[in-house]
Write an enzyme that holds these catalytic residues in place. Structure first.
Site, PDB file in Angstrom:
ATOM      1  N   GLY A 219      -0.062  12.715  -3.026  1.00  0.00           N
ATOM      2  CA  GLY A 219      -0.018  11.863  -4.147  1.00  0.00           C
ATOM      3  C   GLY A 219      -0.835  12.552  -5.421  1.00  0.00           C
TER       4      GLY A 219
ATOM      5  N   ASP B  36       7.386  12.278   1.984  1.00  0.00           N
ATOM      6  CA  ASP B  36       6.607  10.649   2.283  1.00  0.00           C
ATOM      7  C   ASP B  36       5.546  10.980   3.314  1.00  0.00           C
ATOM      8  OD1 ASP B  36       6.061   8.254   3.001  1.00  0.00           O
ATOM      9  OD2 ASP B  36       8.342   7.748   3.189  1.00  0.00           O
TER      10      ASP B  36
ATOM     11  N   TYR C  49      -5.031  -3.590   2.716  1.00  0.00           N
ATOM     12  CA  TYR C  49      -5.150  -2.436   2.019  1.00  0.00           C
ATOM     13  C   TYR C  49      -6.734  -2.120   2.647  1.00  0.00           C
ATOM     14  CZ  TYR C  49      -6.812   0.373  -1.972  1.00  0.00           C
ATOM     15  OH  TYR C  49      -7.110   1.640  -2.623  1.00  0.00           O
TER      16      TYR C  49
END
Ligand code: NAP
Length: 271
Positions: free
Chosen positions: A35, A86, A178
């Site tokens: 990322g 990914d 999360y």
């Protein structure tokens, strides 16, 4: 939301980092930042590059942004490459890392930064939202760490830096999945640190507080106003402040630090 890395030129970012760290601190090291195309990951990639590491900038779909990170690193004399995979896809990620290891001779530094927050009230939470958080944030961290560990064991050296969150420490309304993914990262970090310490591989976690990136810009002004009341330093953090901690953990400066959870949050969480 405008972030400091958008405001500062690449040269200014490198200058900021090099005020604290030497430009050859990480010379000869190969780093993978998942990322790395945006936000905190971009700042970490730029900071590692400014300190002399060769940086692989991973991204999921935003090739143009990843290329901007690469260009920013190269413009201050660093070396970088953008690579798409990914992290929630185990086979794709393992294959990509294997190919990169052959080319670069193994990784010295892994920063597991790729993350998403798909939030909802618990009672309304869909399986897809739960899976998106767990698969990208937690499973992605596991898959990338597993893929680089054998190479680091062969080198008898390695630094794995996992980006968790203050939400993983405290929990948060509307962010159960999360929070679970980020708390899971802390358990994974400690277990890996214990398993790999004898091989000279150090594994630590950073818990950012509220940092100005695309992820927090989705939150809206009212939520940010409430968040600010909980931060003793009375401001959000900037991605470079996370990057500085990542450089510390990636370097010899942290030679006796492993299994730790380091909150970089303006004092928001204190234990
Ligand atoms: P961001 O601006 O939304 O950027 C997310 C990054 O992750 C992008 O580079 C994105 O790639 C990448 N990514 C997402 N899913 C991926 C996947 N499946 N495979 C590979 N890459 C993927 O996020 P951020 O705010 O910088 O956050 C970075 C990390 O810090 C996350 O783990 C987040 O949970 C954590 N964190 C952030 C804050 C904060 O306040 N911002 C606070 C605590 C923790 P593309 O560009 O290709 O989409």
């Amino acid at each position: 939301m405008t972030t400091p890395q958008d405001v500062l030129t690449p040269a200014q970012v490198a200058e900021q980092i090099r005020k604290t760290y030497n430009s050859s601190l990480l010379a000869g090291k190969v780093a993978l930042v998942t990322g790395g195309s945006r936000g905190i990951g971009r700042s970490i990639a730029m900071a590692l590059g400014a300190c002399g590491a060769r940086v692989i900038v991973n991204y999921a779909g935003n090739a143009a942004a990843a290329q901007e990170t690469v260009a920013a690193i190269e413009s201050v004399g660093g070396q970088a490459r953008a690579v798409q995979f990914d992290v929630s896809n185990s086979a794709q990620t393992s294959e990509a890392i294997k190919t990169l290891e052959k080319e670069f001779g193994g990784f010295d530094i892994l920063v597991n930064n790729a993350g998403v927050s798909r939030d909802n009230l618990f009672i309304k939470m869909k399986d897809e939202e739960w899976d998106a958080n767990i698969n990208t944030n937690l499973k992605g961290t596991f898959v990338c760490a597993r893929a680089v560990t054998m190479g680091m064991m062969r080198k008898r050296a390695g630094k794995i830096i996992n980006i968790s969150s203050v939400i993983g420490l405290t929990g948060n309304m509307g962010q159960a999945a999360y929070a679970a993914s980020k708390a899971g990262i802390l358990g994974l970090t400690k277990s890996l640190a214990k398993e790999l310490a004898s091989r000279n591989i150090q594994v630590n976690a950073i818990c950012p507080g509220y940092i100005t990136t695309d992820m927090t810009s989705a939150h809206g002004d009212k939520l940010i106003e409430n968040v600010l009341k909980q931060i003793p330093m009375e401001r959000l953090g900037d991605p470079l402040e996370i990057a500085r901690m990542a450089v510390f953990l990636a370097s010899d400066a942290s030679s006796y630090v492993t299994g730790q959870t380091l909150a970089v949050d303006g004092g928001m969480t204190m234990v």
